[in-house]
Enzyme design. Sequence first.
Site, PDB file in Angstrom:
ATOM      1  N   HIS A  48     -16.637  10.749  28.965  1.00 38.40           N
ATOM      2  CA  HIS A  48     -15.937  10.226  30.142  1.00 38.40           C
ATOM      3  C   HIS A  48     -14.468  10.604  30.024  1.00 38.40           C
ATOM      4  O   HIS A  48     -13.918  10.606  28.920  1.00 38.40           O
ATOM      5  CB  HIS A  48     -16.086   8.698  30.225  1.00 38.40           C
TER       6      HIS A  48
ATOM      7  N   ASP B  30     -24.053   6.198  33.498  1.00 38.33           N
ATOM      8  CA  ASP B  30     -25.221   6.902  34.018  1.00 38.33           C
ATOM      9  C   ASP B  30     -26.343   7.066  33.007  1.00 38.33           C
ATOM     10  O   ASP B  30     -27.444   7.474  33.363  1.00 38.33           O
ATOM     11  CB  ASP B  30     -24.806   8.297  34.512  1.00 38.33           C
TER      12      ASP B  30
HETATM   13  N1  CMC Z   1     -21.853  16.916  25.981  1.00 37.71           N
HETATM   14  C1  CMC Z   1     -21.303  17.775  25.105  1.00 37.71           C
HETATM   15  N2  CMC Z   1     -19.978  17.989  24.977  1.00 37.71           N
HETATM   16  C2  CMC Z   1     -19.176  17.289  25.785  1.00 37.71           C
HETATM   17  C3  CMC Z   1     -19.681  16.378  26.741  1.00 37.71           C
HETATM   18  C4  CMC Z   1     -21.069  16.196  26.808  1.00 37.71           C
HETATM   19  N3  CMC Z   1     -21.593  15.344  27.689  1.00 37.71           N
HETATM   20  N4  CMC Z   1     -18.651  15.820  27.423  1.00 37.71           N
HETATM   21  C5  CMC Z   1     -17.540  16.387  26.929  1.00 37.71           C
HETATM   22  N5  CMC Z   1     -17.845  17.264  25.937  1.00 37.71           N
HETATM   23  C6  CMC Z   1     -16.898  18.025  25.125  1.00 37.71           C
HETATM   24  C7  CMC Z   1     -16.365  19.219  25.906  1.00 37.71           C
HETATM   25  O1  CMC Z   1     -17.110  20.383  25.683  1.00 37.71           O
HETATM   26  C8  CMC Z   1     -14.957  19.327  25.371  1.00 37.71           C
HETATM   27  O2  CMC Z   1     -15.015  20.009  24.145  1.00 37.71           O
HETATM   28  P1  CMC Z   1     -13.770  20.932  23.662  1.00 37.71           P
HETATM   29  O3  CMC Z   1     -12.610  20.002  23.521  1.00 37.71           O
HETATM   30  O4  CMC Z   1     -14.239  21.509  22.382  1.00 37.71           O
HETATM   31  O5  CMC Z   1     -13.562  21.950  24.752  1.00 37.71           O
HETATM   32  C9  CMC Z   1     -14.543  17.884  25.084  1.00 37.71           C
HETATM   33  O6  CMC Z   1     -15.767  17.174  24.869  1.00 37.71           O
HETATM   34  C10 CMC Z   1     -13.788  17.220  26.215  1.00 37.71           C
HETATM   35  O7  CMC Z   1     -14.535  17.424  27.418  1.00 37.71           O
HETATM   36  P2  CMC Z   1     -13.879  17.697  28.824  1.00 37.71           P
HETATM   37  O8  CMC Z   1     -14.874  18.352  29.716  1.00 37.71           O
HETATM   38  O9  CMC Z   1     -12.565  18.394  28.634  1.00 37.71           O
HETATM   39  O10 CMC Z   1     -13.599  16.213  29.284  1.00 37.71           O
HETATM   40  P3  CMC Z   1     -13.395  15.735  30.769  1.00 37.71           P
HETATM   41  O11 CMC Z   1     -12.647  14.467  30.672  1.00 37.71           O
HETATM   42  O12 CMC Z   1     -12.824  16.825  31.604  1.00 37.71           O
HETATM   43  O13 CMC Z   1     -14.907  15.498  31.274  1.00 37.71           O
HETATM   44  C11 CMC Z   1     -16.956  14.490  31.841  1.00 37.71           C
HETATM   45  C12 CMC Z   1     -15.504  14.253  31.399  1.00 37.71           C
HETATM   46  C13 CMC Z   1     -17.573  13.139  32.218  1.00 37.71           C
HETATM   47  C14 CMC Z   1     -16.974  15.385  33.099  1.00 37.71           C
HETATM   48  C15 CMC Z   1     -17.750  15.135  30.687  1.00 37.71           C
HETATM   49  O14 CMC Z   1     -17.750  14.299  29.558  1.00 37.71           O
HETATM   50  C16 CMC Z   1     -19.179  15.517  31.102  1.00 37.71           C
HETATM   51  O15 CMC Z   1     -19.391  16.591  31.666  1.00 37.71           O
HETATM   52  N6  CMC Z   1     -20.170  14.618  30.802  1.00 37.71           N
HETATM   53  C17 CMC Z   1     -21.531  14.836  31.248  1.00 37.71           C
HETATM   54  C18 CMC Z   1     -21.653  14.459  32.709  1.00 37.71           C
HETATM   55  C19 CMC Z   1     -21.641  12.969  32.916  1.00 37.71           C
HETATM   56  O16 CMC Z   1     -22.305  12.219  32.225  1.00 37.71           O
HETATM   57  N7  CMC Z   1     -20.870  12.533  33.935  1.00 37.71           N
HETATM   58  C20 CMC Z   1     -20.803  11.120  34.331  1.00 37.71           C
HETATM   59  C21 CMC Z   1     -19.438  10.555  34.193  1.00 37.71           C
HETATM   60  S1  CMC Z   1     -19.432   8.773  34.297  1.00 37.71           S
HETATM   61  C22 CMC Z   1     -19.869   8.431  35.927  1.00 37.71           C
HETATM   62  C23 CMC Z   1     -18.761   8.644  36.857  1.00 37.71           C
HETATM   63  O17 CMC Z   1     -17.682   8.080  36.654  1.00 37.71           O
HETATM   64  O18 CMC Z   1     -18.972   9.360  37.852  1.00 37.71           O
END
Ligand code: CMC
Length: 425
Positions: free
Chosen positions: A305, A362
Amino acid sequence: MTRKAILTIDGKSIELPILQGSCGPEVIDIRNLHQETGLFSYDPGFTSTASCASAITYIDGDKGILLYRGYPVQQLVDNCDFLDTAYLLIHGEIPGVSEKEKFERSISSHTMVHEQLRSFFQGFRRDAHPMAIMVGIVGALSAFYHDSLDIDDVEQREIATHRLIAKMPTIAAMAFNYCRGRPLPYPQNGLSYAQNFLKMMFSLPSESYQVNPIVARAIDRIFILHADHEQNASTSTVRLAGSSRANPFACIASGIAALWGPAHGGANEAVLAMLRQIGTKDKIPEFIEKAKNKNDPFRLMGFGHRVYKNYDPRARIMRKSCHEVLEQLGIHDPLLEIAIELEKIALEDPYFIEKKLYPNVDFYSGIIFSALEIPPSMFTVIFSVARTVGWVAQWNEMMADPAQKIGRPRQLYLGHPERKFMRPS
Ligand code: CMC
């Protein structure tokens, strides 16, 4: 005394006030940055930017805290129903008995949609994704309720707010039934918000239907947990659309569109697909490795998140609710076992520990929805029904803010500088 940050550029220093909220990190006020330096700030994805001031929802992502108007979400789940929560988010206080009655009466008087709006459904293919229908139909509400489009009139804003909260379950249940080739339902105003939604979803004119109280309570709890989440992608979209003085129905349609993506509200649908793809517990390590592999786009859905760097408090409640609902309904779902094992393995894995990736809201909701016989394509639709309350609360807060102006971000331009027209031969 206001603390100040000093920014020095090419030997010239400017002072930037540091503003203090009631809780949470202070923010550097850069509103005069461009005027004083000619520079913009650069923050793709708004990872370090507070886009507005708000008094509705507070999240402490490190501690795993979520407060609606100061109340921990767990306390609301334990003591309130969804309409209490809606009133709280919109008006700032828990409703008293007469306030609650008045609010409930107003919401139930707006649950029906205009008969002509029903004909819009026929334009959608039967296999349309219900979120596509939601975006279209909610946007179309603008064409039907001209008496609540004057955004400068507080009363009209209130009517539009109540209409949206009241009609979202009706439209969602209509979308669900339309895609199944079933008659479009009508609301039953004697029922609670959650009961009415379930009745519209599942009852048939040919059969009597009794709402199961366990299911109604579970849905109500899911509604509360999804009601607001401060300045997330869809709420920011609603605020940005609203800042141009677009009408509230159009603004909420834009929020639904933003919610649809799998990185936001669409994740619950993706979680279930992932659990099914994993299939058996012995395959979990393979998928954990895929999620860790930088060259593989696969991510563990329902994990991570932007704000929570600790267990999402909503996920904690959802996890408990998931066990309760399955037990009370006497359902054994092997996907729950896979989810529990996946969570356990991920939480012990150095990759997930180091990046502070925990289950989010989720992760468990899809399993509850399945137990309630709600298909995956409806998961995000239900999220949008609940989140409408947060969207309208945030939209109302923005509209009442005298400092509100159109949202207009700037950019770091990387394209061609000016050049002379020349057609390639
Ligand atoms: N699985 C594997 N690696 C992950 C995941 C994951 N679910 N989430 C983040 N990472 C890694 C990502 O690869 C990155 O690694 P690095 O620093 O080496 O590049 C690091 O963690 C930080 O990730 P980010 O994408 O820069 O973080 P963000 O804040 O931009 O993204 C997120 C947040 C929710 C989009 C992401 O964690 C994700 O894609 N999760 C899966 C989708 C999901 O469950 N979404 C629901 C969110 S909660 C409901 C809502 O509020 O809508």
